[in-house]
Motif scaffolding. Structure first.
Motif, PDB file in Angstrom:
ATOM      1  N   GLY A 159       0.729  -1.165  -0.101  1.00 11.71           N
ATOM      2  CA  GLY A 159      -0.025   0.073   0.008  1.00 11.71           C
ATOM      3  C   GLY A 159       0.720   1.190   0.002  1.00 11.71           C
ATOM      4  N   VAL A 160       2.206   1.127  -0.213  1.00  9.91           N
ATOM      5  CA  VAL A 160       3.118   2.374  -0.567  1.00  9.91           C
ATOM      6  C   VAL A 160       3.880   2.111  -1.838  1.00  9.91           C
ATOM      7  N   PRO A 161       4.478   3.263  -2.066  1.00  4.72           N
ATOM      8  CA  PRO A 161       5.245   3.061  -3.256  1.00  4.72           C
ATOM      9  C   PRO A 161       6.652   2.196  -3.115  1.00  4.72           C
ATOM     10  N   VAL A 162       6.741   1.462  -3.969  1.00  7.33           N
ATOM     11  CA  VAL A 162       7.918   0.741  -4.191  1.00  7.33           C
ATOM     12  C   VAL A 162       8.791   1.016  -5.175  1.00  7.33           C
ATOM     13  N   VAL A 163      10.108   1.501  -5.004  1.00  7.18           N
ATOM     14  CA  VAL A 163      10.954   1.946  -5.936  1.00  7.18           C
ATOM     15  C   VAL A 163      12.290   1.313  -6.171  1.00  7.18           C
ATOM     16  N   PRO A 164      12.506   0.453  -7.180  1.00 12.25           N
ATOM     17  CA  PRO A 164      13.558  -0.372  -7.429  1.00 12.25           C
ATOM     18  C   PRO A 164      14.818   0.859  -7.656  1.00 12.25           C
TER      19      PRO A 164
END
Length: 92
Positions: free
Chosen positions: A11-16
């Motif tokens: 439910g939160v941004p995940v940034v590789p």
């Protein structure tokens, strides 16, 4: 890693990112912008914390605070994000 699936689950941004190769900075800036402007509304996954878990989170928060105290004064943003996340877990 399926960052989109992980983002939906948490439910939160995940940034590789790959700091070594300077990859992902534009995506990170975009994610921060999207959260700040409300384009991405966070709905964090909540865990029902037991007392033992709350104690462990408090211990980690204290250790991180002490370990990165110098870093905190130079660039507080990542530190603020990490401690805010830990604090939100404490409220569960």
């Amino acid at each position: 890693m399926d960052d989109r699936a992980l983002s939906r689950m948490l439910g939160v941004p995940v940034v590789p990112m790959a700091a070594r190769y300077l990859r992902g900075l534009d995506d990170l800036n975009r994610a921060i912008h999207d959260v700040a402007t409300g384009a991405f509304v966070c709905r964090p996954f909540r865990v029902r914390a037991q007392n033992k878990l709350k104690s462990a989170i408090a211990d980690i928060t204290e250790r991180v605070t002490n370990a990165f105290r110098e870093f905190q004064t130079r660039s507080g943003w990542p530190f603020v994000c990490l401690t805010a996340t830990l604090a939100s877990l404490m409220r569960v």
